[in-house]
Structures are given as structure tokens and as C-alpha cells.
Design a protein around this motif. Sequence first.
Motif, PDB file in Angstrom:
ATOM      1  N   GLY A  19      -7.069  69.087  84.338  1.00  0.00           N
ATOM      2  CA  GLY A  19      -5.493  70.292  84.498  1.00  0.00           C
ATOM      3  C   GLY A  19      -5.024  68.838  84.156  1.00  0.00           C
ATOM      4  N   ALA A  20      -5.623  68.159  84.942  1.00  0.00           N
ATOM      5  CA  ALA A  20      -3.840  66.841  85.247  1.00  0.00           C
ATOM      6  C   ALA A  20      -3.773  66.356  83.465  1.00  0.00           C
ATOM      7  N   LEU A  21      -3.966  66.475  82.441  1.00  0.00           N
ATOM      8  CA  LEU A  21      -3.918  66.190  81.410  1.00  0.00           C
ATOM      9  C   LEU A  21      -3.110  66.933  80.787  1.00  0.00           C
ATOM     10  N   ILE A  22      -3.885  68.337  81.295  1.00  0.00           N
ATOM     11  CA  ILE A  22      -2.678  69.423  80.169  1.00  0.00           C
ATOM     12  C   ILE A  22      -0.901  69.117  81.152  1.00  0.00           C
ATOM     13  N   ILE A  23      -1.468  69.752  82.353  1.00  0.00           N
ATOM     14  CA  ILE A  23       0.041  69.464  82.901  1.00  0.00           C
ATOM     15  C   ILE A  23       0.781  67.927  82.783  1.00  0.00           C
ATOM     16  N   ALA A  24       0.647  66.711  82.458  1.00  0.00           N
ATOM     17  CA  ALA A  24       1.221  65.493  82.170  1.00  0.00           C
ATOM     18  C   ALA A  24       1.450  66.054  81.019  1.00  0.00           C
ATOM     19  N   GLY A  25       0.530  66.639  79.746  1.00  0.00           N
ATOM     20  CA  GLY A  25       0.928  66.800  78.429  1.00  0.00           C
ATOM     21  C   GLY A  25       2.344  68.266  78.391  1.00  0.00           C
TER      22      GLY A  25
END
Length: 168
Positions: A19-25
Motif C-alpha cells: 500500500g505504501a509503495l502504491i501510494i508513493a507510486g
Amino acid sequence: MEVLISTLKEMVSFIKDWGALIIAGISLLVAIISLFKSSKAQRLQNKVNELELKIKQDELDKITKEKEDAEFACVEARFITVGKGKHRLKVWNSGNATAYHVSARFDGDVGIMIMDQEKQPFEELEARKSYELLLITHNGSASKFRIVTEWTDSSGNQHTKTQMGDFS
């Protein structure tokens, strides 16, 4: 029910990890789009600034030219017929400033004599004022000729203008 709870726990674990990676992306994508649009807007603004600068320069050139024209004398002359066999050379200042030491003459030997040569040089010819010179012609006079006017402006610069004339 236990299967559902274990599935939910796995999803929560997945969301925590990814989730954190998706939001950062998504944030990175929004920042790149924002940077691109900002760069495009800046290029457009630079073009607008260049056009404004060019327009202001053109306006400044126009004002400068108008100011120079307001301070410029332009002396012209025309051969005129005032009656049968009577001719004059009319000399006038079509500029907006006074012309000094004004004289007019024919270029070359055209067979036309200026009778009242003592009027020249005309010391001071104001804007839109004129004077006339009496002329004598004869049958051997040229039908076309050049008239040369010379004058000095208020700065002391010498000017010359050549014009064509003819018997009309």
C-alpha cells in the motif's frame, strides 16, 4: 469464518507492505505530471513575456520615430507654371521643424535660370512655410530635370533632397 479472518489478515499484511509503495507510486506519477504541466506553463509564460517585450520595444521605436519626425525638417521644391511662359520654383518645408540655410537648384545644365538668386540661401524656413523663386525658360530647356534642395537642421546636420520635375 476462520478462513475469512485469515484472508483478511493476509490482505491487511499485503496492504501494509504494498500500500505504501502504491501510494508513493501514485504520488510520484502526480508529481511528474505536475512538473510537466508546470514546465509547459513556464515555456508559455516565457513566450508571452517575449511578445510583451517585443510589443513594448515596437512602441518605444514608434514613439522615438514620432519624436524624431516632430523635430525633422524636410525641404521640397516643385516647378510650377503660373501663367503663359511664367514659371516659378516653389520651395517649402513639409517637416515639423525649422530648416536653416535653405537653397534649391537644378541638377546640371537644364536651360532654366533662377532670376532672384539673392534670396538664397534662405536663412530660416519654418515648418509648413514656403518661398518662390522666379524662373526664366527658353525653347532649349530640358523637359525633365532634377531639383536639388539643401538645408541644415537645428543640430547643424546638412541634408539634401533630389526630386524630379518637368514642364506640365
